[in-house]
Write an enzyme that holds these catalytic residues in place. Structure first.
Site, PDB file in Angstrom:
ATOM      1  N   ASP A   1       0.749  -1.248   0.195  1.00 55.94           N
ATOM      2  CA  ASP A   1      -0.120  -0.038   0.360  1.00 55.94           C
ATOM      3  C   ASP A   1       0.768   1.077  -0.186  1.00 55.94           C
ATOM      4  O   ASP A   1       0.261   2.132   0.461  1.00 55.94           O
ATOM      5  CB  ASP A   1      -1.460   0.388   0.984  1.00 55.94           C
TER       6      ASP A   1
ATOM      7  N   LYS B   1       2.485   1.608  -5.348  1.00 58.98           N
ATOM      8  CA  LYS B   1       2.961   1.587  -6.558  1.00 58.98           C
ATOM      9  C   LYS B   1       1.939   1.868  -7.441  1.00 58.98           C
ATOM     10  O   LYS B   1       2.792   2.112  -8.457  1.00 58.98           O
ATOM     11  CB  LYS B   1       3.049  -0.208  -6.314  1.00 58.98           C
TER      12      LYS B   1
ATOM     13  N   GLY C   1      -4.070  -4.548  -4.243  1.00 58.69           N
ATOM     14  CA  GLY C   1      -4.620  -3.370  -4.821  1.00 58.69           C
ATOM     15  C   GLY C   1      -4.182  -1.929  -5.251  1.00 58.69           C
ATOM     16  O   GLY C   1      -3.658  -0.962  -4.586  1.00 58.69           O
ATOM     17  N   HIS C   2      -4.150  -1.337  -6.819  1.00 61.67           N
ATOM     18  CA  HIS C   2      -3.278  -0.358  -7.013  1.00 61.67           C
ATOM     19  C   HIS C   2      -4.956   0.855  -6.967  1.00 61.67           C
ATOM     20  O   HIS C   2      -5.734   0.258  -8.108  1.00 61.67           O
ATOM     21  CB  HIS C   2      -2.580  -0.586  -8.336  1.00 61.67           C
TER      22      HIS C   2
ATOM     23  N   ARG D   1       3.376 -29.279  -6.885  1.00 59.40           N
ATOM     24  CA  ARG D   1       2.984 -29.703  -8.550  1.00 59.40           C
ATOM     25  C   ARG D   1       1.147 -30.093  -8.533  1.00 59.40           C
ATOM     26  O   ARG D   1       1.040 -31.411  -9.501  1.00 59.40           O
ATOM     27  CB  ARG D   1       4.249 -30.468  -8.392  1.00 59.40           C
TER      28      ARG D   1
ATOM     29  N   GLN E   1       1.931  -5.729  -3.323  1.00 58.81           N
ATOM     30  CA  GLN E   1       2.790  -5.863  -2.083  1.00 58.81           C
ATOM     31  C   GLN E   1       3.694  -5.156  -1.719  1.00 58.81           C
ATOM     32  O   GLN E   1       4.347  -4.840  -2.439  1.00 58.81           O
ATOM     33  CB  GLN E   1       3.143  -7.269  -1.536  1.00 58.81           C
TER      34      GLN E   1
ATOM     35  N   THR F   1      -7.156  -2.874  -1.414  1.00 58.73           N
ATOM     36  CA  THR F   1      -8.096  -4.614  -1.939  1.00 58.73           C
ATOM     37  C   THR F   1      -9.376  -4.447  -1.413  1.00 58.73           C
ATOM     38  O   THR F   1     -10.455  -5.192  -1.153  1.00 58.73           O
ATOM     39  CB  THR F   1      -7.622  -5.599  -2.197  1.00 58.73           C
TER      40      THR F   1
HETATM   41  P1  GDP Z   1      -0.323   0.150  -4.147  1.00 54.82           P
HETATM   42  O1  GDP Z   1      -0.932  -0.634  -3.164  1.00 54.82           O
HETATM   43  O2  GDP Z   1       0.988   0.615  -3.614  1.00 54.82           O
HETATM   44  O3  GDP Z   1      -0.681   1.161  -4.876  1.00 54.82           O
HETATM   45  O4  GDP Z   1      -0.894   1.667  -3.032  1.00 54.82           O
HETATM   46  P2  GDP Z   1      -2.744   1.627  -2.840  1.00 54.82           P
HETATM   47  O5  GDP Z   1      -3.328   2.163  -3.997  1.00 54.82           O
HETATM   48  O6  GDP Z   1      -3.190   0.612  -1.513  1.00 54.82           O
HETATM   49  O7  GDP Z   1      -2.666   3.388  -1.492  1.00 54.82           O
HETATM   50  C1  GDP Z   1      -2.305   4.334  -1.678  1.00 54.82           C
HETATM   51  C2  GDP Z   1      -3.084   5.536  -2.197  1.00 54.82           C
HETATM   52  O8  GDP Z   1      -2.357   6.489  -1.821  1.00 54.82           O
HETATM   53  C3  GDP Z   1      -4.379   5.294  -2.831  1.00 54.82           C
HETATM   54  O9  GDP Z   1      -5.304   5.768  -2.563  1.00 54.82           O
HETATM   55  C4  GDP Z   1      -3.091   6.828  -3.522  1.00 54.82           C
HETATM   56  O10 GDP Z   1      -4.293   7.418  -4.728  1.00 54.82           O
HETATM   57  C5  GDP Z   1      -2.685   7.569  -2.995  1.00 54.82           C
HETATM   58  N1  GDP Z   1      -1.340   8.261  -2.445  1.00 54.82           N
HETATM   59  C6  GDP Z   1      -0.299   7.564  -3.834  1.00 54.82           C
HETATM   60  N2  GDP Z   1       0.592   8.602  -3.294  1.00 54.82           N
HETATM   61  C7  GDP Z   1       0.005   9.895  -2.622  1.00 54.82           C
HETATM   62  C8  GDP Z   1       0.650  10.486  -2.013  1.00 54.82           C
HETATM   63  O11 GDP Z   1       1.441  11.200  -2.817  1.00 54.82           O
HETATM   64  N3  GDP Z   1      -0.373  11.678  -1.463  1.00 54.82           N
HETATM   65  C9  GDP Z   1      -1.555  11.585  -0.926  1.00 54.82           C
HETATM   66  N4  GDP Z   1      -2.418  11.937  -0.372  1.00 54.82           N
HETATM   67  N5  GDP Z   1      -1.809  10.039  -1.592  1.00 54.82           N
HETATM   68  C10 GDP Z   1      -1.482  10.211  -2.608  1.00 54.82           C
END
Ligand code: GDP
Length: 446
Positions: free
Chosen positions: A12, A15, A39-40, A148, A229, A309
C-alpha cells in the site's frame, strides 16, 4: 533499459501511482508475482481507477501490459477488470489491440482455492493463528503450484489434461473440505466445465510472455517490472508467517517473468514517508496506544488509510529506518520513491526510528525471529515537522519547506540511496521527479 519497482514496506505504499508515472517512459509493463490481493489505486485527471491484477501501466494508451508466470490469476477478476477498462474505452474487447497478455505458465486461482482460504481464516477465528489474508485464494493457489498440483493458464485450453489435473487437485482438498471443514466438496466435472469456459474467453490473451520480453529486450525497448505488496511481506525475507505467498522482493522479478537475474538497470523502492500495515503481524513503530496516537490519527485520516482491495483500516506508525535499510539491502535498491509526504503536513514533530531495542540490546539489524520483531521497541530521533505549504508552487527540492528537506536528507543518509521521486498528493501532477530511472546514465548495460 529495464526498471523494476517494488514496495519496501508492508504494501500500500502507492505503487500504482509510481508505476503509472514511470509507465510514460516504458513500452512494456510486466507484473511478476502476487494475485488480485494487491490493489493499486490510480487517480488520473481526477478519475479513480482501482486495479487488482492488470498492470497499472494499462492506463497509458499503446503500452503493452504483461502478466508474468509468477502471478496467480483469478480469471473471473481478470475479466471484471477488462470489462471495466473496455467500458471506459481504455482497452479493446477481446484484446483486439494486443495490449494485454497473460503468461501460459501463470497459475490459475479457482473457486476451491478461495473456499480453502475462507475456511482456514474462519477456522483460525480472530486468534493469533490468523494470518489476515484477503481470502482470495492466492495462498492456496501458490501452495498447489509448489506442491505440483496447480493448474496453469495453458491447461485451460486442453480439456483432457485439465480434467486429469483437476482430479489430482481436488482429491485431497475435497477430503479436507468434507471431513475437516464440514463443507460441500467440489465436483470435478463442474470445475472442468467452469475451467474450459474460462479458457475459451482467456484464449485471446494467452501467450508465451517470456519470449515477448526477450524480444523486447533485444530491441532495447524500455521495460518496467511492477512489484506487488511489499518487501516486509516477502515469503522469505518478510515478517514470516505474517507474509504473502510469493517473493515480493525485487529478486522475484526474474523467475516471475522469465528474464535473467542480470536484466535490471535500476530498482526503485517505494515507501511512504510513514508506515502502515494491514492485518496482523509485528509493527515496531505503530503509534496506537502510545502518546503519538493523535499524530497517527491525522496520518490515518488524511492518508485515507484503508486497503484498496479489502477496505480494511490500516495500522499506522512512524517511518522505520531499520526496516527501510533492510529493504534497501534485500532489493538492491538504487533509488527511493517517497510517497504521501502531504499526509504529514502540519505535524509539529515527526519521528524516525533509527534502532530497535530487543531484549535490552540496541540494534540496527532487522530481526529474523518473529518474537524479536514483535517485542522490538523503537528508538526514535525526533525532528521538527513542516507546516502546510502550497505544493503547486514547488518545482524543485529546494522549494520544499526546510524541515521536510531535512527529513528527506536524514532518510537518505541513513539508508545510503537517494530519493528520486517525491509524491505530495494522489494525482499524477502532484509529483516531483528528481531523476528519471529510464533516463539515468546507468553504469550497467544489459
Ligand atoms: P499500492 O497498492 O501500493 O498502489 O497502494 P494503494 O493504492 O493501496 O494506496 C495508495 C493510496 O494512496 C491510493 O489511494 C493513492 O491514490 C494514494 N496516494 C498515492 N500517493 C499519494 C500521495 O503522495 N499523497 C496522498 N495523499 N495520497 C497518495
Amino acid at each position: 533499459m529495464n526498471v523494476s519497482v517494488v514496495g519496501v514496506q508492508w504494501g500500500d505504499e502507492g505503487k500504482g501511482k509510481v508505476v503509472d508515472i514511470y509507465s510514460k517512459d516504458a513500452e512494456v509493463i510486466v507484473r511478476y508475482q502476487g494475485g488480485n490481493n494487491a490493489g493499486h489505486t490510480l487517480v488520473v485527471h481526477g478519475k479513480k481507477t482501482v486495479l487488482h491484477l492488470i498492470p497499472s501501466g494499462v492506463l497509458h494508451p499503446e503500452k503493452i501490459c504483461l502478466i508474468g508466470n509468477g502471478v496467480v490469476v483469478d480469471p473471473a477478476v481478470f475479466f471484471e477488470e477488462i470489462d471495466e477498462l473496455v467500458e471506459a474505452g481504455i482497452l479493446k474487447a477481446k484484446n483486439e489491440d494486443g495490449r494485454l497478455w497473460v503468461s501460459e505458465r501463470a497459475h490459475v486461482i479457482l473457486p476451491y482455492h478461495c473456499a480453502l482460504d475462507q475456511c482456514r481464516e474462519t477456522y483460525a477465528g480472530s486468534g493469533k493463528g490468523k494470518i489476515g489474508t484477503t481470502s482470495r485464494g492466492i495462498g492456496p493457489a501458490y501452495e498447489d503450484k509448489v506442491a505440483r498440483r496447480g493448474i496453469q493458464v495453458v491447461d485451460l485450453l486442453y480439456p483432457q489434461l485439465l480434467e486429469q489435473k483437476l482430479v489430482r487437485a481436488l482429491e485431497e482438498k475435497n477430503t479436507l473440505f468434507q471431513s475437516f471443514f464440514k463443507r460441500e466438496p467440489f465436483d470435478v466435472s463442474e470445475m472442468l466445465d467452469y475451467g474450459l469456459k474460462l479458457g475459451e474467453r482467456l484464449k485471446p490473451y494467452i501467450k508465451d510472455v517470456r519470449k515477448d520480453l526477450l524480444t523486447a529486450m533485444k530491441q532495447k525497448k524500455p521495460i518496467l517490472f511492477e512489484g506487488a505488496q511489499g518487501t516486509l511481506l516477502d515469503v522469505d525475507h518478510g515478517t514470516y508467517p505474517y507474509v504473502t505467498s510469493s517473493t515480493t522482493a525485487s529478486g522475484g522479478a526474474s523467475p516471475g517473468s522469465g528474464v535473467s537475474p542480470n536484466s535490471f538497470n535500476e530498482i526503485i523502492g517505494i515507501t511512504k514517508a510513514y508506515t502502515t500495515r494491514v492485518g496482523t503481524g509485528p509493527f515496531p513503530t505503530e503509534v496506537a496506544g502510545t502518546p503519538d496516537a493523535p499524530a497517527g490519527e491525522q496520518i490515518a485520516d488524511l492518508g485515507k488509510e484503508f486497503g484498496a482491495t479489502t477496505g480494511r483500516p490500516r495500522r499506522v506508525g512512524w517511518l522505520d529506518l531499520v526496516a527501510l535499510k533492510y529493504a534497501v539491502e534485500i532489493n538492491g535498491l538504487t533509488g527511493l520513491a517517497f510517497m504521501k509526504v502531504d499526509v504529514m503536513n502540519g505535524l509539529k514533530e515527526v519521528r524516525l526510528c533509527t534502532d530497535y531495542l530487543i531484549k535490552d540490546n540496541k540494534t540496527q539489524d532487522f530481526p529474523s525471529c518473529i518474537d524479536d520483531c514483535e517485542s522490538a521497541k523503537p528508538v526514535y530521533e525526533t525532528l521538527p515537522g513542516w507546516s502546510d505549504y502550497d505544493a503547486s508552487a514547488v518545482h524543485k527540492r529546494e522549494d520544499l519547506p526546510q524541515e521536510l528537506q531535512d527529513y528527506m536528507k536524514r532518510v537518505e543518509d541513513y539508508v545510503g540511496i537517494p530519493i528520486v521521486l517525491l509524491s505530495t498528493g494522489p494525482g499524477r501532477d502532484e509529483t516531483l521527479l528528481f531523476s528519471n530511472p529510464f533516463k539515468v546514465a546507468s553504469s550497467k548495460s544489459v
